[in-house]
Design an enzyme around this catalytic site. Sequence first.
Site, PDB file in Angstrom:
ATOM      1  N   GLY A 192       0.819  -1.213   0.000  1.00 36.45           N
ATOM      2  CA  GLY A 192       0.000   0.000   0.000  1.00 36.45           C
ATOM      3  C   GLY A 192       0.847   1.254   0.000  1.00 36.45           C
ATOM      4  O   GLY A 192       0.959   1.928   1.026  1.00 36.45           O
ATOM      5  N   GLU A 202      12.894  -4.804  -3.559  1.00 33.61           N
ATOM      6  CA  GLU A 202      12.051  -5.292  -4.644  1.00 33.61           C
ATOM      7  C   GLU A 202      12.858  -5.612  -5.896  1.00 33.61           C
ATOM      8  O   GLU A 202      12.511  -6.469  -6.687  1.00 33.61           O
ATOM      9  CB  GLU A 202      10.978  -4.235  -4.950  1.00 33.61           C
ATOM     10  CG  GLU A 202       9.983  -4.648  -6.009  1.00 33.61           C
ATOM     11  CD  GLU A 202       8.861  -3.608  -6.134  1.00 33.61           C
ATOM     12  OE1 GLU A 202       7.931  -3.884  -6.881  1.00 33.61           O
ATOM     13  OE2 GLU A 202       8.919  -2.559  -5.486  1.00 33.61           O
TER      14      GLU A 202
END
Lengths: 391, 391, 352, 352
Positions: free
Chosen positions: B135, B252
Amino acid sequence: MPAVDDIPNLPDAEFRRRVREWLAANLTGEFAALVGSGGPGREHENIELRTRWEHELGAAGWIGLGWPEAHGGRGATIAQQVIFFEEYARVGGPGRLSHMGEYLLAPTLIAFGTEEQQRRFLPSIAAATEFWCQGYSEPNAGSDLASVQTRAVRDGDVWRVTGQKVWTSLAHVADWCFVLARTDPDAPKRRGLSYLLVPMDQPGIEVRPITQITGTSEFNEVFFDGAVTAAENIVGAPGDGWRVATGTLAFERGVATLGQQLGFARELDEVFAAARASGAYDDPVWRDAAVDAWVGLQTLRHQALRTLGTPAGDLPGVEASVSKLLWAPWHQRLGELAMTAVGPTATLADGGLSDAQRLFLYTRADTIYGGSNEIQRNIIADRLLGRVPRS
Amino acid sequence: MPAVDDIPNLPDAEFRRRVREWLAANLTGEFAALVGSGGPGREHENIELRTRWEHELGAAGWIGLGWPEAHGGRGATIAQQVIFFEEYARVGGPGRLSHMGEYLLAPTLIAFGTEEQQRRFLPSIAAATEFWCQGYSEPNAGSDLASVQTRAVRDGDVWRVTGQKVWTSLAHVADWCFVLARTDPDAPKRRGLSYLLVPMDQPGIEVRPITQITGTSEFNEVFFDGAVTAAENIVGAPGDGWRVATGTLAFERGVATLGQQLGFARELDEVFAAARASGAYDDPVWRDAAVDAWVGLQTLRHQALRTLGTPAGDLPGVEASVSKLLWAPWHQRLGELAMTAVGPTATLADGGLSDAQRLFLYTRADTIYGGSNEIQRNIIADRLLGRVPRS
Amino acid sequence: MEFGFTAEQTDLRDTVRAFLTRHATSARVRAADGFDAELWRRLAGELGVTALAIDEKHGGFGASEVEVGIVLEEAGRVLLPAPYLSTVTAAAAVDPALAADLLPRLADGSVIVTLALAEPGAGWTPDRWACTARRSGDGYVLDGVKEHVLDGAIADVVVVAAVCDGEPGLYAVRAADLRCTPHDTLDPTRRQARLEFEAVPASLVGRDVRRAVELLWAALAVESVGVARASLELTVDYLRTRQQFGVPLAHFQALRHRVAELAVAVEAATSSAWYALRVAGTEEFTIAAPLAKLVATRAAYAVTAESIQLHGAIGFTWEHDAHLYFKRATANRLLLGDEVALRRVIAARAGL
Amino acid sequence: MEFGFTAEQTDLRDTVRAFLTRHATSARVRAADGFDAELWRRLAGELGVTALAIDEKHGGFGASEVEVGIVLEEAGRVLLPAPYLSTVTAAAAVDPALAADLLPRLADGSVIVTLALAEPGAGWTPDRWACTARRSGDGYVLDGVKEHVLDGAIADVVVVAAVCDGEPGLYAVRAADLRCTPHDTLDPTRRQARLEFEAVPASLVGRDVRRAVELLWAALAVESVGVARASLELTVDYLRTRQQFGVPLAHFQALRHRVAELAVAVEAATSSAWYALRVAGTEEFTIAAPLAKLVATRAAYAVTAESIQLHGAIGFTWEHDAHLYFKRATANRLLLGDEVALRRVIAARAGL
């Protein structure tokens, strides 16, 4: 509607014939040696002979072709001006010495000058008896005209100019320089500038040639150390300099563009010829890139014709920036293509730079001078996205 | 020196053999239907079966391979992690559902979480019994994490979260969301954020799928309307959110890059195959571009190996941005190449999008999500040229 | 396989960089006309960099391609006017068993050796070379013409690719025995020569002609990385100091983003060039070397061309070093096959 | 030759734009599935744009390619889901002397006509088309397959390129007589169909097959200019309103410079596309048309792709129109020959 109804085929055959005949009759004898000289990277060549050639052009009325007749021009149509460029390029006419006066100063004087200034300066430009250079760029201003630091102060009947200009082509042959100088250091940056006409032959001016990456010197540094010019040699009012100079910069990229393209076409022909000689032409990948360059050249022409054929304001707007961002990178890529056309031999420079190498090196400047790519993008973005503070 | 001495040939044959054997033995039966599913543009497919597949992966210990053993991982070497990715891609293993937890949240918890948080969340990630979504992005923040407007306020034993997130992949299957929310509206932008772990199954959260240009919905909008989470579900201190989230973003793009490249290689193979079928392969100009794509893929690999093999700080720095700016535009160009490989038939979409079209459309997002090209360039420029105010 | 550098390797880089920063100044590079004999003498003698990769039994240090690559990259950074690339590629191309005479002199820098590969009209494609070797007594004699020989006019010995009875080989020839025509070059910091051979005495020093080309590719690649890095640093320094519109140019986002993309290209080039060096001993080198040459010279060209643009008017002057980097990058890109030619080589070798 | 527009032409543009802005809304374009019959009826009936370039004696207004181009550009701006491009290219391709029956119905919009040129496997190269016409009684019958027929599934009449006794020609065929397979398309705003002919009755309506291709090239070019301009305006509006880091995106110089380059590409595309229309009656059209197609579709692709990037996440959503422009630009670029194919055509015709 200002349509250019004799373009693209420019069928003013009579005018074209006259240009051709004159060039054929005059670019001969001693002047034959000038064919192909004085172009990019070779602006320093044959100055004396080219000066005499300019006198011939002036005497025949070819300088100031597009000026109004009231100012000593011929009031030629845009098409006729383009025809003159085309024919001049076709025969390999030498690089011009009078073009700063003809294409930059003269339109400025016609737009902003006094009648006295017009009478004093336009005839000698048209006759090529006085050459001009441009005093805009500075070591610490670059493309940012508003940052000009050269100072001029009024001292009785004269202006006294002190400062340094760079990137000044043909300063060593010029009789006069149009100088952007700060006359009011307290005013906002753009409001404190004035546009002065300064004679070059005086003790307060020193011209130092700058050697470029080609190894030759087309550009100069010009040092002003209390150089003087008469009080009346100011174009516009004190403080109007930025507005006057910006108008002139735009003129620089006007109708000359179309004529310039014939020179580009000749260069592209030479690149194809070099590729045929080296074998690069037989490589489909090379040829695809070369054909794309040809496509780009046609587009330059389409762009110029459309710009000329559609209405513009009194002072050229972003069309000039669009044109510069089309032709300068295109020309630079042509220089790169010329090198791959020649192949590894293009790394050798026996007897000096080859045409391909000169094109390759010189076109690095195309995207810098006369308003860099970055400046042109700023101008277009300001129009599309609104002005914002720089950086 | 953290050398990767078993790369590039990754000669850990024993480990590779184990991975291969396990995949051969397990990606069979009902799971055979998953081969090739769930990739870019297909992340919405077969969720239920892929969930069971994740359980298999977790039970066999393949999730959290690179985590330290103390945290329930296997402490696998980078080379082993890459081998797993390679082998997984080689057999067309389905798109992962647990990767947000495994590659984004888990490293964050290991770096910044409390022991309680690690004990509570890591095992269920490793077992694939709880899935996570991210989020971060918001409609008015885009790539600019510091502009996050979602608010969280402390209310007794809970945080109450209100706001909207977008670009949230797999939100509809996730059990938890790691949310960046503003907990101190008066602090400087980066200092007022906190990193909260919020359960998805509650009345205060609504997930709305966003249909993308592919016509499918991999991403969602997530609306928080007073959604609650326990007070202890904050990673780092209140106000630490930006620092914690930035660390996670970098994770990531870590080791996953190398594994990803095997997928790229398979896509490039398919592009070549399509070109052979269409005849584009016989066009030297097309093939030149395709070979350049192959060259680019090798360079991606060389870059990944060099990055892994040279020392980095505790938190990855600009290497991640360099990697993203290499692979995302490369992948996008591959999508374009796929279309020209297919030819005009690529304008048809009978029976839905073809692989080439899916690649073409989906790669438009590669240069946007996970830090857009522009954000990555900002990061690199900050390092090289110093930070300056944005704009 | 290692991708990092050992402490010794880092020391080597620091030493070479310190030496070159001090001695291979812009003024000296410009004055050298492609060869600064004093600089070369000290590089070989004091720093011993010519001996790095040569086996200890031939007077070298028995180090690897990596150490040579470090020096090559540093040489590229300063546009070193000395035949380092030429000698180390020649040393790597010869077969030690056949060149036992030559190697010790290469190691101590007492001879300058260079590879002569390309031929007029036939370029860098070994299959098209026409230079021939014939047996003559104990040795050979050579006939033919070689072009684009780097440092060809200052070499003492030339290692020439030639065909003998259908077998390609590398033959050492004394410079004194051949006809050398030095070229002026676009890149003033490295000269080339055309060499002509008429029944010139020669000795067989190696057999792997293709590998000789690959070694040159890889060497030009890693040198180009140095060129690109130095040019990028020059540009970054300029942007950080030069003011326009009242702020440093480094504040302008449009320029920042372009510099970021240049940095990405340099990183990729570094990775591919160094990958080639790391696999120099394997079959992979046959593809990694031309690929590195392509990627690194493309990056160096992009960086050095943008460097001129980002410097503006000053970047277009002779006195500024921007054009020297640009010209070296241009030469490295055009020599030994341009990008299109290299892609053809790669496609053929990778079976694409 | 004129390069500007007359007052009447400017009025025409204003009228068409006002109509399309009001009626061809995004919602309606999306709902149309490639064809909004009501919109088409009003365009033909109320605005009469189908009659523009058709001679007065065939029921048209006797205007020129310029007027048609104005409408095409406006159609491109809204991704008009109606067969305007198809009908006007068909009308321009036929020989009025042979198509006297068809032209009045084209002028009043009572029939939808489209060109069927490309063939499976043979693409857009007339020399490779295999569709044949045979004489049969007073007329002809057609056999063969055509592919990528724009608006093929909604056409009433199809103008098909076919060869009869070695002579290429254009033949009109009733849609009711042929087998039509509608395609789903990447670009949802314009559909294509595959048409199959087995002894289908046909009448000869034109002979210049190559010009039919050129007309489609030029029409796609000027339509693509409209696509590019609308997409650029959408992007500019977004950048001026969307805030990031506390200021509108339009403040970011890196984005400003990219938008400026897009504007340059659109200007160039406009110039080349309109140049082609201006020379449509001359020999120059044979080169100007493929060149315009190349330049304009390249620009439209660049603009619409950058538009998605500059919009960020929202540009990647189905609900935003960015992807519709991108898909039209993609289709226009790939249909009728991609850039490489067009460059080959241009090179051959220009003798390069």
